[in-house]
Design a protein around this motif. Structure first.
Motif, PDB file in Angstrom:
ATOM      1  N   LEU A  13       0.863  -1.325   0.154  1.00  0.00           N
ATOM      2  CA  LEU A  13       0.137  -0.273  -0.124  1.00  0.00           C
ATOM      3  C   LEU A  13       0.911   1.172  -0.104  1.00  0.00           C
ATOM      4  O   LEU A  13       0.628   1.975  -0.820  1.00  0.00           O
ATOM      5  CB  LEU A  13      -0.919  -0.361   1.156  1.00  0.00           C
ATOM      6  N   THR A  14       2.144   1.338   0.318  1.00  0.00           N
ATOM      7  CA  THR A  14       3.215   2.338   0.352  1.00  0.00           C
ATOM      8  C   THR A  14       3.005   2.574  -0.443  1.00  0.00           C
ATOM      9  O   THR A  14       3.849   3.589  -1.405  1.00  0.00           O
ATOM     10  CB  THR A  14       3.780   2.251   1.912  1.00  0.00           C
ATOM     11  N   GLU A  15       3.806   1.856  -0.902  1.00  0.00           N
ATOM     12  CA  GLU A  15       4.599   1.773  -2.810  1.00  0.00           C
ATOM     13  C   GLU A  15       3.311   2.663  -3.179  1.00  0.00           C
ATOM     14  O   GLU A  15       3.706   2.973  -4.552  1.00  0.00           O
ATOM     15  CB  GLU A  15       4.768   0.422  -2.995  1.00  0.00           C
ATOM     16  N   ARG A  16       2.049   1.966  -3.225  1.00  0.00           N
ATOM     17  CA  ARG A  16       1.373   2.521  -4.327  1.00  0.00           C
ATOM     18  C   ARG A  16       0.762   3.891  -3.899  1.00  0.00           C
ATOM     19  O   ARG A  16       0.441   5.144  -4.790  1.00  0.00           O
ATOM     20  CB  ARG A  16      -0.010   2.205  -4.163  1.00  0.00           C
ATOM     21  N   LEU A  17       0.719   4.051  -2.678  1.00  0.00           N
ATOM     22  CA  LEU A  17       1.250   5.560  -2.300  1.00  0.00           C
ATOM     23  C   LEU A  17       2.001   6.803  -3.158  1.00  0.00           C
ATOM     24  O   LEU A  17       1.989   7.772  -3.275  1.00  0.00           O
ATOM     25  CB  LEU A  17       0.673   6.157  -1.085  1.00  0.00           C
ATOM     26  N   ASN A  18       2.510   6.058  -2.856  1.00  0.00           N
ATOM     27  CA  ASN A  18       4.583   6.451  -3.119  1.00  0.00           C
ATOM     28  C   ASN A  18       4.553   6.889  -4.914  1.00  0.00           C
ATOM     29  O   ASN A  18       5.081   7.618  -5.813  1.00  0.00           O
ATOM     30  CB  ASN A  18       5.608   6.413  -3.375  1.00  0.00           C
ATOM     31  N   ARG A  19       3.138   6.743  -5.382  1.00  0.00           N
ATOM     32  CA  ARG A  19       2.655   7.111  -7.391  1.00  0.00           C
ATOM     33  C   ARG A  19       2.388   8.436  -7.034  1.00  0.00           C
ATOM     34  O   ARG A  19       1.433   8.408  -8.558  1.00  0.00           O
ATOM     35  CB  ARG A  19       2.308   5.627  -7.961  1.00  0.00           C
ATOM     36  N   PHE A  20       1.902   8.876  -6.317  1.00  0.00           N
ATOM     37  CA  PHE A  20       1.293  10.024  -6.365  1.00  0.00           C
ATOM     38  C   PHE A  20       2.263  11.230  -6.161  1.00  0.00           C
ATOM     39  O   PHE A  20       2.989  10.506  -5.752  1.00  0.00           O
ATOM     40  CB  PHE A  20       0.109  10.296  -4.646  1.00  0.00           C
TER      41      PHE A  20
END
Length: 438
Positions: A13-20
């Motif tokens: 989930l953190t990796e996903r958030l870092n795509r913002f």
């Protein structure tokens, strides 16, 4: 479901958030925050979702679940304000909001018993106010930032008022919004749990348009009329709060009313002033040193410590002091003028260089992504498809070119051509989920 829930769900989930474009640097504190807000299965599911708005059918394909079950999960996540839902062309679409402005704020924008808000307040404070990585990433990377200050319209002279465009007026944002919501101030609510709160109003954070519609639907905001919202704006100005809103010209989705002691944006403006974490207004206060009596009220009221007292260099009165403005730190909000009532020694003057504001959410997001090397995440978001991954790698390599070459891409993104495209497609794509952030 084909995907197995594991202990690394929060890492994914953190990796996903870092795509913002804003990013969310990995941290033990971030993992603990996510664990309060998401159970492991929800974290795993959300980590697979696109950054861009998506439909039930899209989520069902990604999750390998029936659409009816997928819809129930999405609606439950929207009820918890972990997703934002909005109606687009008669169909419900969903989007994962960024941490800020996004689900961090949503978690504290009302009193809730389904999550441990006192614990969350402590974790937020440590992650945002003690650890520096997240706030530095959020407010200082790139030239284009998430938010901008609004000028206090009540202190504008008649001459200055002629130069303030509609999108620069908080009052016009309120009048023209399709939906208006008021919620508890996330920042002051957080500080209240830590016994660090101030006496500024709590029920004063404003959301508009698509963000407000979703928050109102799920009980995270209270629907208000234009007149009540204007009353809240007047109350904010009476308490000398700064209007900090979304950095776009069209479809502003939030305006928060910030104090200098609790609110993240004002604290960042102090800590990282030289990096310009908040876009300013088009004004700067000017001091009349002949009439200034050095009372220091403007210094006390400035939320970002841009005012100071210095020697007046008066040979007849060697101890006399006058106010001085640090133009590099000043937001141009005009809060200081409301303090200078005795001598009226402060006036607002136009900045020599006009402040540029992105057209809408699409325009700002693309500019931020280019500046931060994350454009590939917006263009090729579906990591399930290998050819998208390959294209993402190619675009990522382009964005790692030397700064001068990458600046060419930035100039293209900021061009009128992109503005025209953003305007053309805004009807179906421009969905902003940013909440009040401060």
């Amino acid at each position: 479901m084909a995907h197995i829930v594991t202990q690394s769900a929060y890492d994914r989930l953190t990796e996903r958030l870092n795509r913002f474009p804003q990013g969310a640097p990995p941290s033990e504190l971030l993992t603990r925050i996510l664990a309060v807000l998401f159970n492991q299965r929800d974290a795993e599911l959300v980590s697979l979702l696109p950054v861009k708005p998506f439909t039930v059918a899209t989520a069902a394909r990604v999750w390998h679940l029936p659409e009816n079950e997928t819809r129930r999960i999405l609606d439950r996540l929207a009820d918890k304000a972990l997703l934002v839902d909005m109606e687009v062309n008669g169909a419900m679409n969903y989007v994962l909001p960024p941490p800020m402005a996004g689900f961090f704020e949503f978690a504290m924008m009302r009193v809730r018993e389904d999550i441990d808000q006192p614990l969350l307040a402590e974790l937020f404070y440590e992650y945002l106010n003690v650890e520096e990585d997240f706030v530095r990433t959020l407010f200082t990377e790139g030239e284009t930032q998430l938010g901008r200050a609004f000028v206090d319209e009540t202190v504008l002279s008649e001459a200055n008022a002629l130069f303030v465009l509609d999108w620069e007026r908080a009052s016009e944002v309120i009048r023209t919004a399709s939906h208006r919501g008021v919620s508890t101030c996330y920042c002051r609510h957080k500080m209240l749990h830590l016994e660090r709160g101030c006496d500024a109003p709590l029920d004063i954070c404003m959301t508009f348009n698509t963000a407000a519609a979703s928050l109102i639907r799920h009980g995270h905001a209270r629907a208000v009329t234009v007149s009540e919202c204007m009353e809240r704006l007047a109350m904010a100005r009476e308490h000398h709060l700064v209007q900090f809103g979304e950095n776009v010209r069209q479809g502003v989705n939030f305006i928060c009313n910030c104090c200098g002691c609790c609110c993240e944006a004002m604290l960042a403006a102090r800590r990282f002033a030289i990096m310009h974490p908040v876009h300013t207004t088009g004004f700067l206060p000017q001091v009349n040193t002949d009439s200034c009596n050095g009372c220091g009220k403007c210094v006390e009221r400035c939320p970002v410590a841009a005012m100071s007292l210095v020697s007046a260099n008066d040979p007849h009165h060697p101890k006399r002091k006058v106010a001085q403005v640090d133009a590099g730190h000043c937001l141009g909000c005009g809060v200081c003028l409301s303090a200078c009532t005795k001598t009226a020694s402060l006036t607002l003057q136009r900045r020599p260089r006009r402040v540029l504001t992105p057209l809408n959410t699409i325009h700002r997001s693309v500019i931020m992504a280019v500046e931060r090397g994350k454009l590939q995440h917006l263009l090729f978001d579906n990591r399930v498809l290998w050819h998208h991954r390959a294209l993402s790698v190619v675009v990522g390599a382009i964005l790692r070119l030397p700064p001068v070459k990458r600046a060419l891409a930035t100039d293209q993104v900021k061009s009128r051509y992109l503005e025209a495209l953003a305007l053309h497609y805004s009807g179906c794509l421009s969905v902003d989920v940013s909440p009040p952030s401060a």
